[in-house]
Design a protein around this motif. Structure first.
Motif, PDB file in Angstrom:
ATOM      1  N   VAL A  90       0.820  -1.218   0.000  1.00 17.66           N
ATOM      2  CA  VAL A  90       0.000   0.000   0.000  1.00 17.66           C
ATOM      3  C   VAL A  90       0.852   1.266   0.000  1.00 17.66           C
ATOM      4  CG1 VAL A  90      -2.023  -1.054   1.061  1.00 17.66           C
ATOM      5  CG2 VAL A  90      -0.256  -0.065   2.514  1.00 17.66           C
ATOM      6  N   ARG A  91       2.156   1.104  -0.163  1.00 16.24           N
ATOM      7  CA  ARG A  91       3.100   2.230  -0.215  1.00 16.24           C
ATOM      8  C   ARG A  91       2.974   3.155   0.996  1.00 16.24           C
ATOM      9  NH1 ARG A  91       2.881   4.074  -6.519  1.00 16.24           N
ATOM     10  NH2 ARG A  91       3.711   2.154  -7.362  1.00 16.24           N
ATOM     11  N   CYS A  92       3.018   2.554   2.140  1.00 19.40           N
ATOM     12  CA  CYS A  92       2.904   3.311   3.381  1.00 19.40           C
ATOM     13  C   CYS A  92       3.991   2.822   4.333  1.00 19.40           C
ATOM     14  CB  CYS A  92       1.519   3.091   3.994  1.00 19.40           C
ATOM     15  SG  CYS A  92       1.260   3.971   5.530  1.00 19.40           S
ATOM     16  N   GLY A  93       4.702   3.740   4.940  1.00 17.86           N
ATOM     17  CA  GLY A  93       5.738   3.363   5.891  1.00 17.86           C
ATOM     18  C   GLY A  93       5.150   2.939   7.226  1.00 17.86           C
ATOM     19  N   LEU A  94       5.917   2.212   7.988  1.00 10.09           N
ATOM     20  CA  LEU A  94       5.458   1.703   9.277  1.00 10.09           C
ATOM     21  C   LEU A  94       5.124   2.836  10.244  1.00 10.09           C
ATOM     22  CD1 LEU A  94       4.908  -0.820  10.944  1.00 10.09           C
ATOM     23  CD2 LEU A  94       7.301  -0.821  11.621  1.00 10.09           C
ATOM     24  N   THR A  98       1.360   3.473  11.812  1.00  8.71           N
ATOM     25  CA  THR A  98       1.079   3.442  13.250  1.00  8.71           C
ATOM     26  C   THR A  98       0.506   4.776  13.720  1.00  8.71           C
ATOM     27  OG1 THR A  98       3.385   3.987  13.733  1.00  8.71           O
ATOM     28  CG2 THR A  98       2.769   1.667  13.813  1.00  8.71           C
ATOM     29  N   SER A  99       0.966   5.879  13.134  1.00  8.80           N
ATOM     30  CA  SER A  99       0.405   7.187  13.490  1.00  8.80           C
ATOM     31  C   SER A  99      -1.064   7.263  13.090  1.00  8.80           C
ATOM     32  CB  SER A  99       1.182   8.310  12.807  1.00  8.80           C
ATOM     33  OG  SER A  99       2.498   8.358  13.281  1.00  8.80           O
ATOM     34  N   CYS A 101      -3.134   4.726  12.704  1.00  7.08           N
ATOM     35  CA  CYS A 101      -3.897   3.836  13.584  1.00  7.08           C
ATOM     36  C   CYS A 101      -4.135   4.484  14.938  1.00  7.08           C
ATOM     37  CB  CYS A 101      -3.167   2.507  13.771  1.00  7.08           C
ATOM     38  SG  CYS A 101      -3.180   1.472  12.310  1.00  7.08           S
ATOM     39  N   GLN A 102      -3.129   5.175  15.446  1.00  5.75           N
ATOM     40  CA  GLN A 102      -3.265   5.823  16.742  1.00  5.75           C
ATOM     41  C   GLN A 102      -4.307   6.937  16.674  1.00  5.75           C
ATOM     42  OE1 GLN A 102       0.275   7.722  18.202  1.00  5.75           O
ATOM     43  NE2 GLN A 102      -0.453   7.723  20.303  1.00  5.75           N
ATOM     44  N   GLU A 103      -4.287   7.739  15.614  1.00  2.00           N
ATOM     45  CA  GLU A 103      -5.270   8.809  15.456  1.00  2.00           C
ATOM     46  C   GLU A 103      -6.674   8.236  15.321  1.00  2.00           C
ATOM     47  OE1 GLU A 103      -4.091  11.222  12.148  1.00  2.00           O
ATOM     48  OE2 GLU A 103      -2.172  11.737  13.072  1.00  2.00           O
ATOM     49  N   TYR A 104      -6.804   7.126  14.590  1.00  2.00           N
ATOM     50  CA  TYR A 104      -8.104   6.504  14.367  1.00  2.00           C
ATOM     51  C   TYR A 104      -8.685   5.952  15.664  1.00  2.00           C
ATOM     52  CZ  TYR A 104     -11.700   3.463  12.449  1.00  2.00           C
ATOM     53  OH  TYR A 104     -12.888   2.858  12.170  1.00  2.00           O
ATOM     54  N   SER A 105      -7.816   5.400  16.516  1.00  2.00           N
ATOM     55  CA  SER A 105      -8.304   4.780  17.749  1.00  2.00           C
ATOM     56  C   SER A 105      -8.704   5.808  18.800  1.00  2.00           C
ATOM     57  CB  SER A 105      -7.244   3.842  18.331  1.00  2.00           C
ATOM     58  OG  SER A 105      -6.124   4.579  18.756  1.00  2.00           O
ATOM     59  N   LEU A 106      -8.250   7.059  18.646  1.00  2.00           N
ATOM     60  CA  LEU A 106      -8.610   8.099  19.621  1.00  2.00           C
ATOM     61  C   LEU A 106      -9.945   8.627  19.284  1.00  2.00           C
ATOM     62  CD1 LEU A 106      -5.240  10.039  19.848  1.00  2.00           C
ATOM     63  CD2 LEU A 106      -6.128   8.361  21.441  1.00  2.00           C
TER      64      LEU A 106
END
Length: 106
Positions: A90-94, A98-99, A101-106
């Motif tokens: 998906v051409r996305c760095g780790l 993770t950033s 995912c963290q924003e989505y979970s908040l």
């Protein structure tokens, strides 16, 4: 004066390391382990106070994120490798993933 037991455990924050003592006949050698370029290495001192100071420096480097001092377990390497493989498609760095995912979970 209190007698020290070896290996001597030094703690700083939530990390620790052991100072080892080797008997060299007429004196003692103190060894402080650390990791560099993925290999375990030792700094050697004849004076315990200097070894203790070096141990504090090593632990300080770990606490502030010194990457050379860290080592991944086999399971952690496997998780990292699989995560990077998934994100490569998906051409996305780790870090970006993770950033997000963290924003989505908040």
């Amino acid at each position: 004066m209190r007698t020290l037991k070896f290996p001597f455990l030094v703690k700083k924050g939530n990390v620790s390391l052991k100072i080892y003592r080797l008997d060299r006949g007429n004196c003692f050698e103190f060894r402080v382990p650390y990791y560099s370029e993925g290999k375990r290495r030792f700094d050697c001192y004849w004076d315990f106070d200097k070894a203790r100071k070096r141990a504090d420096e090593v632990l300080g480097g770990i606490n502030v994120g010194g990457v050379d001092n860290l080592r991944l377990t086999g399971e952690e390497r496997l998780i990292l490798s699989r995560s990077e493989a998934v994100l490569q498609g998906v051409r996305c760095g780790l870090q970006a993933a993770t950033s997000s995912c963290q924003e989505y979970s908040l």
